[in-house]
Design a protein around this motif. Structure first.
Motif, PDB file in Angstrom:
ATOM      1  N   GLY A 196      13.490   4.620 115.774  1.00 56.33           N
ATOM      2  CA  GLY A 196      14.859   4.850 115.206  1.00 56.33           C
ATOM      3  C   GLY A 196      14.560   5.616 113.686  1.00 56.33           C
ATOM      4  N   LEU A 197      13.598   4.720 113.063  1.00 58.56           N
ATOM      5  CA  LEU A 197      13.195   5.116 111.526  1.00 58.56           C
ATOM      6  C   LEU A 197      12.541   6.424 111.721  1.00 58.56           C
ATOM      7  N   VAL A 198      11.866   6.903 112.710  1.00 53.97           N
ATOM      8  CA  VAL A 198      11.096   8.101 112.724  1.00 53.97           C
ATOM      9  C   VAL A 198      12.107   9.236 112.892  1.00 53.97           C
ATOM     10  N   TYR A 199      13.354   9.029 113.702  1.00 52.09           N
ATOM     11  CA  TYR A 199      14.198   9.789 114.103  1.00 52.09           C
ATOM     12  C   TYR A 199      15.071  10.261 112.827  1.00 52.09           C
ATOM     13  N   VAL A 200      15.199   9.103 112.039  1.00 47.78           N
ATOM     14  CA  VAL A 200      16.174   9.422 110.873  1.00 47.78           C
ATOM     15  C   VAL A 200      15.242  10.072 109.651  1.00 47.78           C
ATOM     16  N   LEU A 201      13.963   9.820 109.587  1.00 46.69           N
ATOM     17  CA  LEU A 201      13.113  10.503 108.490  1.00 46.69           C
ATOM     18  C   LEU A 201      13.031  12.062 109.067  1.00 46.69           C
ATOM     19  N   CYS A 202      13.063  12.436 110.336  1.00 48.56           N
ATOM     20  CA  CYS A 202      12.755  13.838 110.882  1.00 48.56           C
ATOM     21  C   CYS A 202      14.293  14.299 110.915  1.00 48.56           C
ATOM     22  N   GLY A 203      15.291  13.753 110.689  1.00 50.52           N
ATOM     23  CA  GLY A 203      16.639  14.102 110.629  1.00 50.52           C
ATOM     24  C   GLY A 203      17.212  14.401 111.977  1.00 50.52           C
ATOM     25  N   LEU A 204      16.937  13.933 112.902  1.00 50.44           N
ATOM     26  CA  LEU A 204      17.240  14.265 114.335  1.00 50.44           C
ATOM     27  C   LEU A 204      18.890  14.125 114.629  1.00 50.44           C
ATOM     28  N   TYR A 205      19.465  12.808 113.879  1.00 52.01           N
ATOM     29  CA  TYR A 205      20.611  12.521 113.979  1.00 52.01           C
ATOM     30  C   TYR A 205      21.750  13.391 113.298  1.00 52.01           C
ATOM     31  N   LYS A 206      21.212  14.404 112.249  1.00 44.92           N
ATOM     32  CA  LYS A 206      22.021  15.230 111.534  1.00 44.92           C
ATOM     33  C   LYS A 206      22.492  16.437 112.228  1.00 44.92           C
ATOM     34  N   ALA A 207      21.820  16.829 113.287  1.00 48.09           N
ATOM     35  CA  ALA A 207      21.832  18.264 113.863  1.00 48.09           C
ATOM     36  C   ALA A 207      22.857  18.082 114.980  1.00 48.09           C
ATOM     37  N   LYS A 208      24.184  19.028 114.786  1.00 46.44           N
ATOM     38  CA  LYS A 208      25.193  19.063 115.603  1.00 46.44           C
ATOM     39  C   LYS A 208      24.589  19.470 116.973  1.00 46.44           C
ATOM     40  N   TRP A 209      25.052  18.864 118.267  1.00 49.42           N
ATOM     41  CA  TRP A 209      24.399  19.291 119.555  1.00 49.42           C
ATOM     42  C   TRP A 209      24.881  20.527 120.069  1.00 49.42           C
ATOM     43  N   ARG A 210      26.163  20.992 119.504  1.00 49.96           N
ATOM     44  CA  ARG A 210      26.746  22.287 120.275  1.00 49.96           C
ATOM     45  C   ARG A 210      25.988  23.552 119.399  1.00 49.96           C
ATOM     46  N   PHE A 211      25.071  23.249 118.309  1.00 43.90           N
ATOM     47  CA  PHE A 211      24.374  24.159 117.721  1.00 43.90           C
ATOM     48  C   PHE A 211      23.029  24.114 117.929  1.00 43.90           C
ATOM     49  N   THR A 212      22.465  23.214 118.867  1.00 42.45           N
ATOM     50  CA  THR A 212      21.243  22.940 119.196  1.00 42.45           C
ATOM     51  C   THR A 212      20.245  24.289 119.248  1.00 42.45           C
ATOM     52  N   SER A 213      19.115  24.443 118.729  1.00 46.88           N
ATOM     53  CA  SER A 213      18.458  25.619 118.690  1.00 46.88           C
ATOM     54  C   SER A 213      17.045  25.401 118.491  1.00 46.88           C
ATOM     55  N   LEU A 214      16.253  26.324 118.624  1.00 48.50           N
ATOM     56  CA  LEU A 214      14.537  26.281 118.319  1.00 48.50           C
ATOM     57  C   LEU A 214      14.158  25.330 117.352  1.00 48.50           C
ATOM     58  N   PRO A 215      14.546  25.314 116.242  1.00 51.82           N
ATOM     59  CA  PRO A 215      14.342  24.668 115.269  1.00 51.82           C
ATOM     60  C   PRO A 215      14.554  23.131 115.674  1.00 51.82           C
ATOM     61  N   ASP A 216      15.581  22.811 116.368  1.00 53.95           N
ATOM     62  CA  ASP A 216      15.892  21.574 116.503  1.00 53.95           C
ATOM     63  C   ASP A 216      14.893  20.833 117.764  1.00 53.95           C
ATOM     64  N   LEU A 217      14.657  21.850 118.437  1.00 55.10           N
ATOM     65  CA  LEU A 217      13.786  21.364 119.678  1.00 55.10           C
ATOM     66  C   LEU A 217      12.384  21.019 119.139  1.00 55.10           C
ATOM     67  N   TYR A 218      11.982  22.103 118.086  1.00 54.31           N
ATOM     68  CA  TYR A 218      10.907  21.729 117.385  1.00 54.31           C
ATOM     69  C   TYR A 218      10.809  20.479 116.603  1.00 54.31           C
ATOM     70  N   ASN A 219      11.641  20.095 116.029  1.00 57.27           N
ATOM     71  CA  ASN A 219      11.916  18.755 115.597  1.00 57.27           C
ATOM     72  C   ASN A 219      11.932  17.464 116.238  1.00 57.27           C
ATOM     73  N   ILE A 220      12.259  17.752 117.442  1.00 59.51           N
ATOM     74  CA  ILE A 220      12.244  16.545 118.638  1.00 59.51           C
ATOM     75  C   ILE A 220      10.783  16.556 118.927  1.00 59.51           C
ATOM     76  N   SER A 221      10.144  17.722 119.430  1.00 52.95           N
ATOM     77  CA  SER A 221       8.850  17.744 119.505  1.00 52.95           C
ATOM     78  C   SER A 221       7.989  17.005 118.686  1.00 52.95           C
ATOM     79  N   ARG A 222       8.237  17.391 117.259  1.00 55.49           N
ATOM     80  CA  ARG A 222       7.544  16.777 116.214  1.00 55.49           C
ATOM     81  C   ARG A 222       7.647  15.189 116.038  1.00 55.49           C
ATOM     82  N   ALA A 223       8.906  14.718 116.217  1.00 60.14           N
ATOM     83  CA  ALA A 223       9.205  13.215 116.469  1.00 60.14           C
ATOM     84  C   ALA A 223       8.425  12.552 117.378  1.00 60.14           C
ATOM     85  N   ALA A 224       8.578  13.280 118.587  1.00 60.97           N
ATOM     86  CA  ALA A 224       7.708  12.684 119.825  1.00 60.97           C
ATOM     87  C   ALA A 224       6.511  12.601 119.631  1.00 60.97           C
TER      88      ALA A 224
END
Length: 628
Positions: free
Chosen positions: A48-76
């Motif tokens: 949860g701390l990693v996700y907060v630092l990576c800003g995953l919770y800020k991105a609206k799902w209806r606008f999910t894009s390649l930068p969001d998927l990159y952010n997810i891959s980086r957090a994982a």
């Protein structure tokens, strides 16, 4: 945000448990389960701390894009590396004694974590996308063909998907690029090139889709795309034409706008340095005279857009003032905007308004400008264009303004009309006042004010200009009236002219502008009025001489075939700003100007045209107007 974070924590727990169930069997899984039950809650909190630092919770799902998927891959990846480090800790004999996770489990975890976090996001975006398409098909959304390269069209399709652009349903793309043919983008197919418009519209109609409009992207306006042909074909088919406004010139919202024929009549516009304009206008207090006119209202619009703190609109027409204030009220701006009814010929009122407002900059756009009318009512032209300008200049100086910009005209050079002579006289008075301030500064006084004039030619679609006149004549069935077959004029758009006016003002207040009091906008090549008439007829889907006639009515009083931008005695020089050239005019002294003003006043009092014209010829030696 809390729901997103809760989902991501559950997805993390599921990814860890699933990776263990896939990797281990029976005894191995049972042996690790007690320790996993202890480690899992702590790891989830850490995730949860990693996700907060990576800003995953800020991105609206209806606008999910390649930068969001990159952010997810980086957090994982961060979490996977953490598990790898933890595995080496577990390797210690006094902890677990062997690898607890193992490299295969960690790789499995990373893949599952990315899938569990990105999968629901992509699925939700697809759900919203299909719902948008469903509403478009079921509602009163206009079936639309989009014209332009797929890279440009993607901007529009994203805007439709996000809801920024509404009420249109793209049914196909016409791309001028051969590389785009037979491709599809976001489910919308490229059906051909702009040359295939008629066939594509007919084919779609046969399949039950009646195209009602086309939207032109910026690439459709490139010369090689033949935008005039596209517009002619669309209008012959009865299709509405709209365009996606460029986002590089303003802070305005993404929107569709009608395609006006004047958008296709000119050379490519000058590239404006908007950072310079914004830095100049931001937080300033500005007066615009004649703010309800076509030029004045656009100057108001631009300075509010670029962050002016206060704006005073001075206008003598009540309907025009009300209209511009209503338009400015719709803009998202923090500027304090007020309008005052006033005539610039009322010297006492102009002084009072300027003193109360205390402007930093004054843009003087108020003027009488129609050549034949001023040839007839010459006294009114002198009262407004000369004495009104003098009143504004003196009031601005008395109120402590840093700069005044006079909107002038190419008709002021070697003038043959009252309009040209009166505007040149106003220029000269401001130049004399500017030189007087410069002389006082050279004697050790503080430089208090700059006064400059900006000249340009005809502005497309301005009040009373030839384009609206021709369009009205076309709508009435013709004929189009042109004064002379060889009549030529310079043209530019209102927005470009106003942006360059503000840019010139920013240069005038710089250290490199000493002695420069006249700026001339680069109008490109002059346009023959008869050619303009023919192009407007064709752009309306008609043919000159067959559907609409052109008649020649003769040159009117005060007009000439060609316009001039610089007087013969004015040395010119580039100033390092695209689209603007500066001149150092030779102007009489302030005392001489005031003597001519007194003579003009006496001529007006006697309503003696010969006196007025005699004074104008003395002040403006190249004035070629006739006194009778």
């Amino acid at each position: 945000m809390w729901l997103i974070l809760a989902h991501d924590l559950l997805a993390t727990a599921a990814a860890v448990v699933a990776s263990f169930f896939i990797r281990f069997e029976g005894a191995g899984l049972a042996e690790r389960s007690p320790i996993l039950a202890i480690l899992l809650p702590a790891f989830v909190l850490y995730a949860g701390l990693v996700y907060v630092l990576c800003g995953l919770y800020k991105a609206k799902w209806r606008f999910t894009s390649l930068p969001d998927l990159y952010n997810i891959s980086r957090a994982a990846a961060i979490l996977a590396v953490t598990l790898l480090a933890l595995d080496y800790v577990m390797l210690a004999p006094n902890v677990y004694g062997t690898f607890f996770f193992g490299k295969i489990t960690i790789v499995l975890y990373w893949l599952l974590q990315v899938a569990f976090l990105s999968g629901p996001r992509v699925a939700y975006r697809y759900f919203r996308y299909t719902r948008t398409l469903h509403h478009a098909k079921e509602g009163d959304f206009a079936p639309t063909l989009v014209v332009g390269r797929t890279a440009d069209v993607d901007v529009l399709l994203r805007a439709i998907e996000s809801g920024a652009v509404k009420k249109i349903r793209p049914v196909g793309i016409l791309s001028p690029s051969p590389a785009d043919r037979s491709q599809a983008i976001r489910g919308i197919s490229v059906l051909g090139s702009p040359d295939d418009l008629e066939g594509v519209v007919a084919d779609l109609r046969n399949r039950g889709t009646n195209v009602s409009q086309i939207v032109l992207m910026s690439s459709a306006f490139a010369p090689e795309a033949k935008p005039e042909t596209i517009l002619m074909r669309a209008r012959r088919l009865g299709l509405a034409t709209r365009q996606l406004r460029s986002l590089d010139d303003t802070s305005e919202a993404l929107r569709l706008a009608p395609v006006n024929v004047e958008d296709l009549l000119l050379r490519p516009g000058v590239k404006i340095d908007y950072r310079r304009v914004e830095a100049f206008v931001k937080d300033k207090s500005i007066i615009v005279t004649g703010g309800g006119g076509s030029i004045g209202s656009e100057i108001c619009n631009r300075i509010v857009t670029f962050g002016a703190a206060r704006l005073l609109v001075i206008e003598n027409s009540e309907p025009a003032l009300h209209a511009v204030l209503e338009t400015l009220a719709t803009k998202q701006s923090a500027a304090r905007i007020e309008g005052r009814l006033a005539d610039i010929r009322d010297r006492a009122r102009i002084f009072r308004l300027a003193a109360e407002f205390r402007p930093d900059i004054v843009f003087h756009a108020a003027a009488l400008k129609h050549v034949p009318l001023l040839e007839q009512d010459w006294g009114e032209g002198v009262k407004t264009n000369v004495f009104g300008s003098v009143n504004v200049a003196d009031a601005a100086a008395a109120a402590g303004a840093a700069a005044m910009v006079v909107i002038s005209t190419d008709k002021a050079i070697e003038p043959v009309s009252v309009l040209g002579a009166s505007k040149r006289f106003a220029e000269m008075y401001c130049q004399a006042l500017d030189s007087d301030f410069a002389r006082k500064a050279a004697d050790g006084h503080r430089r208090t004010m700059r006064l400059i004039a900006v000249r340009f030619g005809n502005v497309l679609a301005s009040n009373g200009s030839v384009v609206p006149k021709f369009k009205a004549q076309i709508e009435a069935g013709g004929p189009l009236t042109v004064t002379h077959p060889d009549m030529v004029r310079y043209f530019m758009t209102i927005r470009e002219a106003c942006d360059l006016v503000v840019t010139a003002a920013s240069h005038a207040l710089g250290s490199a502008a000493a002695g420069v009091a006249v700026y001339v906008l680069n109008m490109g090549q002059p346009v023959k009025i008869v050619d303009l008439a023919e192009r407007l007829i064709r752009l309306s889907g008609l043919e000159p001489g067959r559907d609409i006639d052109i008649t020649f009515i003769g040159i009117r009083p005060g007009e000439r075939l060609h316009e001039i931008l610089f007087a013969r005695e004015e040395p010119t020089a580039p100033i390092g700003i695209e689209g603007i050239v500066a001149a150092k005019p030779v102007s009489p002294s302030l005392e001489a100007m005031r003597g001519w003003l007194a003579a003009l006043e006496q001529g007006l009092a006697r309503e003696d045209r010969s006196v007025i014209f005699s004074v104008l010829r003395d002040a403006v030696p190249d004035f070629g107007g006739e006194a009778a």
